[in-house]
Design a protein around this motif. Structure first.
Motif, PDB file in Angstrom:
ATOM      1  N   GLU A 109       0.820  -1.208   0.000  1.00 54.69           N
ATOM      2  CA  GLU A 109       0.000   0.000   0.000  1.00 54.69           C
ATOM      3  C   GLU A 109       0.853   1.258   0.000  1.00 54.69           C
ATOM      4  OE1 GLU A 109      -2.615  -0.213   3.301  1.00 54.69           O
ATOM      5  OE2 GLU A 109      -3.758  -1.934   2.517  1.00 54.69           O
ATOM      6  N   GLU A 112       2.127   2.570  -3.310  1.00 49.53           N
ATOM      7  CA  GLU A 112       1.202   3.304  -4.152  1.00 49.53           C
ATOM      8  C   GLU A 112       1.080   4.765  -3.741  1.00 49.53           C
ATOM      9  OE1 GLU A 112      -2.452   1.225  -3.917  1.00 49.53           O
ATOM     10  OE2 GLU A 112      -1.675  -0.619  -4.819  1.00 49.53           O
ATOM     11  N   GLU A 118       7.533   1.957  -5.996  1.00 57.28           N
ATOM     12  CA  GLU A 118       7.719   0.505  -5.955  1.00 57.28           C
ATOM     13  C   GLU A 118       8.995   0.103  -5.237  1.00 57.28           C
ATOM     14  OE1 GLU A 118       7.742  -3.261  -9.103  1.00 57.28           O
ATOM     15  OE2 GLU A 118       7.808  -1.190  -9.831  1.00 57.28           O
TER      16      GLU A 118
END
Length: 428
Positions: A109, A112, A118
Motif C-alpha cells: 500500500e 502506491e 515501488e
C-alpha cells in the motif's frame, strides 16, 4: 541484494541528513515469542535457557541452549513456505510480520503512495549461521538416499541472505536490500546499513537479525569455538561480568525492526518508538598485536555520529561476552567512556543466551522499550560481580529511571565491533 561486512568506521556527519526512527518491533526469543510477551518475561527475569530437548545431547560437553519452545511454524506462516524454509527463516518471517503490523505499515500500500514508489521499501538483515537444520537434513538425504532426494530449495535455504530474500518476496520490499555477516555485531551493522538506505531515498526498511543453529551439528559447531559454558545449571551457565564467568550459552531468535525516515513516518501518522541517532563499526586488531580493542572507539564514533556526549547516555546495553578476558576488555572500555560506576549497565541476554546475528537487534528492541517504559531490564544471575570492573550493573530486578538515550554495544567473533545510539521520540 548485497552480501556485506561493515565498514571499518562510520564518519560522524549528522547535519542535514534524514532522521531514522523505529516504528515497529517484532520479536522471536527463547523467553518469549512476540514483543510484549518477551518484554514482560525479560522484566520478570524469566529465562529461556535450558537443556537440549530435541535430541540426546548427553555426550556433548555443553548441553544448554536458548531455544524457543513450542514454536509451530504452520501456525504462523503459509503452508506453501514450509518446504522451502529453515527454522531460522520461519522465525524471521514471524518477527518481520509482527514488526510491520506493529508499525501499521503495508509496503504494497505504501508503494502506491506519493513519496514511496515501488522501490521505496527495502529489507536488511543480519545472519551468522545460515539455514543449519535445513542444510543438515538435506545433506543426510544426499549421503543416505542419493542426490535425487535432495530438496531443490537447498539451493537457497542454507544461505545467509535467505531471510532477507524471503521477507522481501513476502512483503514486496523491492528497494535496496542486503545481509550483514559479522556474528554478534551483525544486527547493529544491519541497522546501520538500513539507515544508510534511508539517507539514499528509501522511506522504509525492515531490519534486524535472526539466527538458529541448535541442531546436533550446529551445537558441535558452537562447541568448536571454545567459547561455550560447560555448566549444566541454566541459572549460572552464562554469567557476564561475574567472577564465575566461564563461557556463553548459544541461543536462537532475534528481533526485526521497522526503520523509517521520520518525515514520512509522521506524515502517515506512525507511532515512533525512538530514533537511531548514531551508529559506528570498527575492527579490533589481532590478539597479541599490542594495540587496543576497538569497542571503545566504536562507542565514541557512534556518539559523535549522534551529536551526543557520554554525559547524555542514560543506560548501556552491554555485549556481555561471558568470557573473563572479553568481559575485562568491555568493562575497561566502559570505564574509559563513563568513569567507574558512571552509567547503569545491563545485559538482558543472560535470559536468552547469545543469539549471534539476532542478539544485538533484540538489545535495540529492549533499549526502545526501556525508553518507552522508563525501566532498565536486569542482568540475571550475577551474584558476584568482578570488583575490578567497577560497573553499575543492573542486577536481578528492573530499575526505574528517566531514560532518554541508550547505547547498545556488540562484538562479533573475529574482531567486529559495533555501537548504536538510541534516543527517545521526545528528544528525536
Amino acid at each position: 541484494m548485497t552480501l556485506a561486512t561493515p565498514a571499518a568506521q562510520e564518519t560522524p556527519e549528522r547535519t542535514g541528513r534524514p532522521t531514522a526512527v523505529i516504528t515497529g518491533i517484532g520479536v522471536a526469543a527463547p523467553n518469549g515469542l512476540g514483543t510484549e510477551q518477551w518484554w514482560q518475561s525479560t522484566l520478570q527475569g524469566t529465562s529461556g535457557i535450558g537443556p537440549v530437548v530435541d535430541y540426546d545431547a548427553s555426550r556433548y560437553p555443553s548441553r544448554l541452549v536458548g531455544r524457543i519452545a513450542g514454536f509451530e511454524a504452520a501456525e504462523h506462516i503459509p503452508g506453501r513456505l514450509l518446504p522451502q524454509t529453515d527454522r531460522v527463516t520461519r522465525l524471521a518471517l514471524v518477527a518481520g510480520a509482527e514488526a510491520l503490523a506493529d508499525a501499521d505499515a503495508n509496503p504494497a500500500e505504501l508503494a502506491e503512495q506519493d513519496g514511496y514508489g515501488e522501490y521505496g521499501c527495502g529489507v536488511v538483515t543480519s545472519n551468522a549461521t545460515g539455514g543449519f537444520e535445513f542444510t543438515h537434513r538435506e545433506i543426510r538425504k544426499l549421503w543416505t538416499q542419493g542426490p535425487q532426494q535432495v530438496s531443490v530449495y537447498e539451493s537457497f535455504a542454507w544461505f545467509y541472505a535467505v531471510n532477507t530474500g524471503q521477507l522481501s518476496i513476502r512483503h514486496k520490499l523491492r528497494g535496496p536490500s542486503g545481509v550483514l555477516v559479522s556474528e554478534q555485531a551483525g544486527g547493529l551493522d544491519a541497522i546501520g546499513q538500513s539507515r544508510r538506505t534511508l539517507r539514499q531515498g528509501v522511506k522504509l526498511s525492515l531490519t534486524g537479525g535472526m539466527d538458529s543453529s541448535l541442531d546436533p551439528w550446529g551445537l558441535v559447531s558452537h562447541l568448536a569455538s571454545g567459547r561455550l559454558s560447560r555448566s549444566d545449571d541454566p541459572a549460572t551457565a552464562y554469567l557476564p561480568f561475574d567472577t564465575r564467568a566461564a563461557g556463553q550459552v548459544p541461543g536462537e531468535g532475534g528481533a526485526m525492526l521497522v526503520l523509517e525516515e521520520e518525515t514520512a513516518a509522521r506524515a502517515r501518522g506512525a507511532r515512533v518508538y525512538g530514533e537511531i541517532a548514531g551508529y559506528a563499526a570498527t575492527f579490533s586488531p589481532r590478539p597479541g598485536s599490542g594495540r587496543p580493542p576497538g569497542l571503545e572507539r566504536a562507542a565514541r564514533l557512534a556518539l559523535a555520529d549522534s551529536g551526543l556526549g557520554v554525559e547524555d547516555v542514560d543506560v548501556v546495553f552491554a555485549d556481555a561476552a561471558g568470557l573473563p578476558t572479553a568481559d575485562d576488555e568491555e568493562a575497561a572500555a566502559l570505564r574509559a567512556l563513563f568513569g567507574p560506576y558512571g552509567v547503569p549497565v545491563t545485559a538482558p541476554k543472560t535470559l536468552t543466551g547469545r543469539l549471534f546475528g539476532g542478539g544485538a537487534p533484540l538489545d535495540v528492541a529492549a533499549a526502545l522499550l526501556a525508553l518507552r517504559d522508563g525501566v532498565i531490564p536486569p542482568t540475571a544471575g550475577i551474584d558476584r560481580p568482578v570488583p575490578e570492573h567497577r560497573l553499575d550493573l543492573v542486577r536481578d530486578t528492573p530499575r526505574q529511571a528517566p531514560l532518554r538515550t541508550a547505547l547498545v554495544l556488540a562484538r562479533g567473533h573475529g574482531g567486529f565491533n559495533a555501537a548504536v545510539v538510541v534516543r527517545s521520540p521526545e528528544t528525536a
